[in-house]
Scaffold this active site. Structure first.
Site, PDB file in Angstrom:
ATOM      1  CG  ASP A 136      46.715 -11.971   4.486  1.00  0.00           C
ATOM      2  OD1 ASP A 136      46.100 -12.753   5.762  1.00  0.00           O
ATOM      3  OD2 ASP A 136      47.765 -12.406   4.350  1.00  0.00           O
ATOM      4  CG  ASP A 185      49.549  -9.674   4.694  1.00  0.00           C
ATOM      5  OD1 ASP A 185      49.448  -9.502   5.505  1.00  0.00           O
ATOM      6  OD2 ASP A 185      50.151 -11.011   3.575  1.00  0.00           O
ATOM      7  CG  ASN A 213      46.020 -11.419   7.941  1.00  0.00           C
ATOM      8  OD1 ASN A 213      46.888 -12.166   9.571  1.00  0.00           O
ATOM      9  ND2 ASN A 213      46.703 -10.878   7.776  1.00  0.00           N
ATOM     10  CB  THR A 235      52.155 -12.141   2.473  1.00  0.00           C
ATOM     11  OG1 THR A 235      51.130 -11.537   2.076  1.00  0.00           O
ATOM     12  CG2 THR A 235      53.118 -12.569   1.417  1.00  0.00           C
ATOM     13  CG  PHE A 291      47.135 -17.976   9.386  1.00  0.00           C
ATOM     14  CD1 PHE A 291      46.468 -16.495   8.548  1.00  0.00           C
ATOM     15  CD2 PHE A 291      45.405 -17.766  10.445  1.00  0.00           C
ATOM     16  CE1 PHE A 291      45.556 -16.226   8.398  1.00  0.00           C
ATOM     17  CE2 PHE A 291      44.311 -17.830  10.116  1.00  0.00           C
ATOM     18  CZ  PHE A 291      44.241 -16.133   9.310  1.00  0.00           C
ATOM     19  CG  ASN A 292      49.503 -17.065   5.116  1.00  0.00           C
ATOM     20  OD1 ASN A 292      48.652 -16.074   5.697  1.00  0.00           O
ATOM     21  ND2 ASN A 292      50.686 -16.575   4.814  1.00  0.00           N
ATOM     22  CG  HIS A 299      55.273 -14.368  10.620  1.00  0.00           C
ATOM     23  ND1 HIS A 299      55.943 -15.222  10.568  1.00  0.00           N
ATOM     24  CD2 HIS A 299      53.811 -13.642  11.631  1.00  0.00           C
ATOM     25  CE1 HIS A 299      54.978 -15.278  11.590  1.00  0.00           C
ATOM     26  NE2 HIS A 299      54.397 -14.529  12.752  1.00  0.00           N
ATOM     27  CG  ASP A 300      53.277 -12.135   5.446  1.00  0.00           C
ATOM     28  OD1 ASP A 300      52.030 -10.697   5.699  1.00  0.00           O
ATOM     29  OD2 ASP A 300      52.972 -12.915   5.406  1.00  0.00           O
TER      30      ASP A 300
HETATM   31  O1  RIB Z   1      51.368 -17.470   9.750  1.00  0.00           O
HETATM   32  C1  RIB Z   1      51.656 -15.955   9.335  1.00  0.00           C
HETATM   33  C2  RIB Z   1      51.105 -14.998   8.593  1.00  0.00           C
HETATM   34  O2  RIB Z   1      49.733 -15.162   8.808  1.00  0.00           O
HETATM   35  C3  RIB Z   1      51.219 -14.048   8.098  1.00  0.00           C
HETATM   36  O3  RIB Z   1      50.815 -14.179   6.575  1.00  0.00           O
HETATM   37  C4  RIB Z   1      50.365 -12.807   8.587  1.00  0.00           C
HETATM   38  O4  RIB Z   1      49.914 -12.482   8.018  1.00  0.00           O
HETATM   39  C5  RIB Z   1      48.929 -14.089   8.524  1.00  0.00           C
HETATM   40  O5  RIB Z   1      48.639 -13.939   7.537  1.00  0.00           O
HETATM   41 CA    CA Z   2      49.316 -12.477   5.721  1.00  0.00          CA
END
Ligand code: RIB
Ligand code: CA
Length: 312
Positions: free
Chosen positions: A12, A17, A41, A125, A166-167, A239-240
């Site tokens: 996203d 990403d 996102n 991701t 979040f994801n 993160h990703d």
């Molecule tokens: O929590 C982090 C994730 O949430 C990452 O993938 C960032 O791009 C958002 O999508």
């Molecule tokens: Ca992401």
């Protein structure tokens, strides 16, 4: 003879990403077969437009399949506070020169798996909506999925709620389908991604490589860094890219194999990735949970990836 790992990249974009996509494109160890997008996102239209622009910037000319407009059951939620109204605010990007596939994400994933000569790794991701929908509609293709390397979850804590990352929180039902699928999972959760911190000297180093890609990546990192500094982080948690870096250089990571299940009903814990770290359930592990990272080695990989794409 080692072969590059064939992957379907599902995300996203999203600043992190975009950098993860760059790592995949730059690596000789990875062969990106297709890109699919999910809402997370930002809306599906924006993340898809961003995916096209990122693929254009990094020269990734592969089919791009537009994903679902919403999670399987939950109401859509986006993160403009982090990634901006466009989902990829900051540096100007080229207009798309990589078109959209006539196939939507799940159909493109299925076609890619059907045609693959060897089992494929799905890199996810973003929310797991597309991957879950693929597993629901094409169970016969599970055998063509070698593993799912995903950024998501957190054993110790969340980042969108105290319990949920979040994801996973955007689509907990999808995550539950994926984690209970029996397909081997690599989980790059917050436990490791919040150690993958980028500092100003890191993106200054990347900017100094010169060229458009280096400039854009440095500005993405700076944008991400400024936001995270504003909420108390000491650096930008990348993160990703962890979900891709593990495929390229697993030696950079520490991990534990755990049985992980997704809380889909908790009043305060919906979206939590609950890891059986004390092996109390008696159920075999379903996920390789990344727990540590060689941060400097990770930054070196990022810098080398930018250099390779910029200067060959
Ligand atoms: O929590 C982090 C994730 O949430 C990452 O993938 C960032 O791009 C958002 O999508
Ligand atoms: Ca992401």
């Amino acid at each position: 003879m080692t072969y590059p790992v064939p992957i379907i990249y599902d995300g996203d974009p999203g600043h992190d990403d975009a950098i993860a996509m760059l790592l995949a494109k730059a690596s000789d160890n990875i062969d990106v077969l297709a890109v699919t997008t999910c809402c997370g996102n930002q809306t599906i239209e924006k993340t898809t437009y961003n995916a096209q622009r990122v693929c254009t910037l990094i020269g990734l000319d592969v089919p791009i399949g537009m994903g679902q407009a919403r999670p399987l059951l939950a109401q859509p939620m986006t993160a403009p506070n982090i990634h901006g109204q466009s989902g990829l605010d900051g540096p100007r990007l080229p207009e798309p020169e990589v078109g959209l596939s006539s196939l939507r994400a799940v159909a493109l994933m299925a076609k890619t798996l059907q045609e693959a000569e060897r089992p494929v790794t799905i890199v996810s991701t973003g929310p797991l909506t597309n991957t879950a929908a693929l597993l629901l509609t094409h169970p016969e293709l599970k055998a063509k999925i070698e593993r799912i390397s995903l950024m998501g979850g957190g054993i110790a804590h969340g980042n969108w709620t105290p319990a949920a990352e979040f994801n996973i929180l955007v689509d907990p039902e999808a995550a539950d389908i994926v984690f209970s699928s029996g397909i081997p999972i690599v989980m790059a959760g917050l436990d490791v991604t919040e150690q993958a911190l980028i500092y100003e000297e890191d993106f200054d180093r990347i900017r100094a490589l010169g060229g458009e890609i280096a400039r854009v990546v440095a500005e993405w990192l700076d944008y991400f860094y400024q936001f995270h500094r504003s909420i108390g982080y000491i650096g930008a948690p990348l993160h990703d890219p962890c979900a891709v870096a593990y495929l390229i250089a697993p030696e950079l990571f520490e991990f534990q194999d755990y049985y992980v299940r997704i809380d889909t009903h908790g009043e305060f814990t919906r979206g939590a990735t609950v890891a059986d770290i004390n092996r109390q359930t008696g159920i075999a592990p379903n996920a390789r949970c990344l727990t540590g990272i060689d941060r400097q080695g990770f930054v070196d990989l990022l810098a080398e990836s930018v250099r390779r794409l910029s200067h060959g």
